[in-house]
Design a protein around this motif. Structure first.
Motif, PDB file in Angstrom:
ATOM      1  N   THR A 133      12.659   1.577  -8.538  1.00 48.21           N
ATOM      2  CA  THR A 133      11.828   2.001  -9.675  1.00 48.21           C
ATOM      3  C   THR A 133      10.681   1.021  -9.887  1.00 48.21           C
ATOM      4  O   THR A 133       9.541   1.425 -10.161  1.00 48.21           O
ATOM      5  CB  THR A 133      12.679   2.095 -10.949  1.00 48.21           C
ATOM      6  OG1 THR A 133      13.745   3.021 -10.745  1.00 48.21           O
ATOM      7  CG2 THR A 133      11.844   2.542 -12.138  1.00 48.21           C
ATOM      8  N   TRP A 169       5.637  -2.374 -11.749  1.00 51.05           N
ATOM      9  CA  TRP A 169       5.943  -3.391 -12.753  1.00 51.05           C
ATOM     10  C   TRP A 169       7.430  -3.351 -13.082  1.00 51.05           C
ATOM     11  O   TRP A 169       8.121  -2.390 -12.767  1.00 51.05           O
ATOM     12  CB  TRP A 169       5.104  -3.195 -14.023  1.00 51.05           C
ATOM     13  CG  TRP A 169       5.214  -1.839 -14.660  1.00 51.05           C
ATOM     14  CD1 TRP A 169       4.494  -0.720 -14.328  1.00 51.05           C
ATOM     15  CD2 TRP A 169       6.107  -1.436 -15.704  1.00 51.05           C
ATOM     16  NE1 TRP A 169       4.859   0.346 -15.115  1.00 51.05           N
ATOM     17  CE2 TRP A 169       5.848  -0.066 -15.980  1.00 51.05           C
ATOM     18  CE3 TRP A 169       7.078  -2.093 -16.452  1.00 51.05           C
ATOM     19  CZ2 TRP A 169       6.541   0.659 -16.953  1.00 51.05           C
ATOM     20  CZ3 TRP A 169       7.772  -1.384 -17.432  1.00 51.05           C
ATOM     21  CH2 TRP A 169       7.503  -0.033 -17.676  1.00 51.05           C
ATOM     22  N   ARG A 229      -0.463  -5.498 -15.975  1.00 46.50           N
ATOM     23  CA  ARG A 229      -0.844  -5.018 -14.645  1.00 46.50           C
ATOM     24  C   ARG A 229      -2.298  -5.364 -14.332  1.00 46.50           C
ATOM     25  O   ARG A 229      -2.631  -5.736 -13.207  1.00 46.50           O
ATOM     26  CB  ARG A 229      -0.616  -3.512 -14.539  1.00 46.50           C
ATOM     27  CG  ARG A 229       0.846  -3.096 -14.678  1.00 46.50           C
ATOM     28  CD  ARG A 229       1.031  -1.643 -14.311  1.00 46.50           C
ATOM     29  NE  ARG A 229       0.870  -1.439 -12.879  1.00 46.50           N
ATOM     30  CZ  ARG A 229       0.778  -0.249 -12.301  1.00 46.50           C
ATOM     31  NH1 ARG A 229       0.794   0.854 -13.051  1.00 46.50           N
ATOM     32  NH2 ARG A 229       0.647  -0.132 -10.987  1.00 46.50           N
ATOM     33  N   ALA A 251       8.042   1.696  -7.346  1.00 45.76           N
ATOM     34  CA  ALA A 251       7.378   2.982  -7.565  1.00 45.76           C
ATOM     35  C   ALA A 251       6.337   2.894  -8.674  1.00 45.76           C
ATOM     36  O   ALA A 251       5.258   3.500  -8.572  1.00 45.76           O
ATOM     37  CB  ALA A 251       8.417   4.055  -7.900  1.00 45.76           C
ATOM     38  N   ARG A 252       6.623   2.142  -9.728  1.00 39.59           N
ATOM     39  CA  ARG A 252       5.677   2.095 -10.848  1.00 39.59           C
ATOM     40  C   ARG A 252       4.810   0.840 -10.864  1.00 39.59           C
ATOM     41  O   ARG A 252       3.824   0.763 -11.597  1.00 39.59           O
ATOM     42  CB  ARG A 252       6.426   2.240 -12.176  1.00 39.59           C
ATOM     43  CG  ARG A 252       7.406   1.117 -12.503  1.00 39.59           C
ATOM     44  CD  ARG A 252       8.223   1.487 -13.720  1.00 39.59           C
ATOM     45  NE  ARG A 252       9.102   0.392 -14.122  1.00 39.59           N
ATOM     46  CZ  ARG A 252      10.024   0.487 -15.097  1.00 39.59           C
ATOM     47  NH1 ARG A 252      10.167   1.630 -15.739  1.00 39.59           N
ATOM     48  NH2 ARG A 252      10.780  -0.533 -15.410  1.00 39.59           N
ATOM     49  N   GLU A 295      11.370   1.767 -25.282  1.00 40.81           N
ATOM     50  CA  GLU A 295      10.341   1.702 -24.246  1.00 40.81           C
ATOM     51  C   GLU A 295       9.309   0.618 -24.543  1.00 40.81           C
ATOM     52  O   GLU A 295       8.963   0.365 -25.709  1.00 40.81           O
ATOM     53  CB  GLU A 295       9.623   3.050 -24.141  1.00 40.81           C
ATOM     54  CG  GLU A 295      10.530   4.214 -23.765  1.00 40.81           C
ATOM     55  CD  GLU A 295      11.111   4.062 -22.371  1.00 40.81           C
ATOM     56  OE1 GLU A 295      10.404   3.522 -21.496  1.00 40.81           O
ATOM     57  OE2 GLU A 295      12.256   4.500 -22.154  1.00 40.81           O
TER      58      GLU A 295
END
Length: 254
Positions: A180, A186, A239, A183-184, A229
């Motif tokens: 994961t 971070w 990022r 994939a993202r 979240e």
């Protein structure tokens, strides 16, 4: 005046001698130059050779500096270049996010903090440069484990203690979590290492596209998260900082 260790002084003298002048030196030349008995010089050279700091040419028997010394020197330069390139960007990140900023690199079985910017408020804070963080639970550690095969090996082979009830310790779940992260782009740590704290981190790459470190922020869950979240604005800021440092290190397409 503090006492010094003679054997270490002599070993350092051997390395300095090999670093200057002739590229390769014989045992007699080293012993004579440093005013040492041949047996003493040979013992020092044998120990340095075992540690990879000195190499012996098989045919002539002459000595030169070893690859391990070069690796350590390159590591020192890489870390200091990384920190120098990140100074301005991490200061900006602390101001824009309002949280503490950490710059970490892989060191042995953990994450070594090489730069720390305080949260920009009047609260009492402790400088954490030189501190170690775990690979398996922190955002910085997960990023390094996701992008650096050596870090992944260290994380999987080492112990993965449960710091909180949220810590992922099982190998299969940990590897799926890293998928994961890749994939993202971070990683997160929401009360997996410290109760009440949340972190987000992103990878820093160099011109070879190799992962050389990670940058992230850490703060109270109520400031960094909305519900369970992480706040998207903070993720984007981290990022952007990682990309900016990567570009300054010569990385392309970041």
């Amino acid at each position: 005046m503090a006492r010094t260790i003679q054997s270490l002084e002599r070993a350092a003298a051997v390395l300095r001698l090999l670093a200057g002048g002739e590229r390769r030196l014989g045992l007699s030349e080293i012993a004579s130059a440093l005013d040492l008995a041949k047996g003493t010089a040979h013992g020092l050279l044998r120990t340095l050779q075992q540690e990879g700091f000195v190499e012996q040419e098989p045919v002539t028997g002459r000595y030169q500096l070893g690859a391990e010394l070069l690796r350590l020197g390159n590591s020192y330069l890489d870390v200091h270049e990384l920190r120098a390139r990140a100074l301005v960007w991490t200061d900006d990140l602390a101001r824009s996010s309002g949280e503490s900023v950490y710059l970490g690199v892989l060191h042995q079985q953990g994450v070594l903090i090489v730069h720390h910017v305080f949260r920009p408020d009047d609260s009492r804070q402790v400088l954490e440069v030189g501190a170690m963080q775990p690979l398996h639970s922190t955002a910085l550690g997960k990023v390094l484990s996701a992008y650096d095969p050596v870090a992944l090996s260290e994380a999987l082979d080492g112990e993965r203690p449960a710091f909180t009830e949220r810590t992922v310790t099982e190998p299969d779940r940990f590897e799926k979590l890293l998928e994961t992260v890749r994939a993202r782009g971070w990683a997160a740590d929401v009360e997996e290492t410290w109760d009440g704290l949340a972190s987000v981190a992103a990878p820093i790459h160099d011109r070879r596209r190799m992962p050389v470190g990670a940058v992230g922020i850490t703060g109270a869950v109520e400031r960094v998260c909305e519900g369970d979240e992480l706040i998207p604005r903070l993720v984007a800021a981290v990022r952007d900082t990682a990309r900016a440092v990567s570009r300054d290190l010569g990385a392309q397409r970041f």
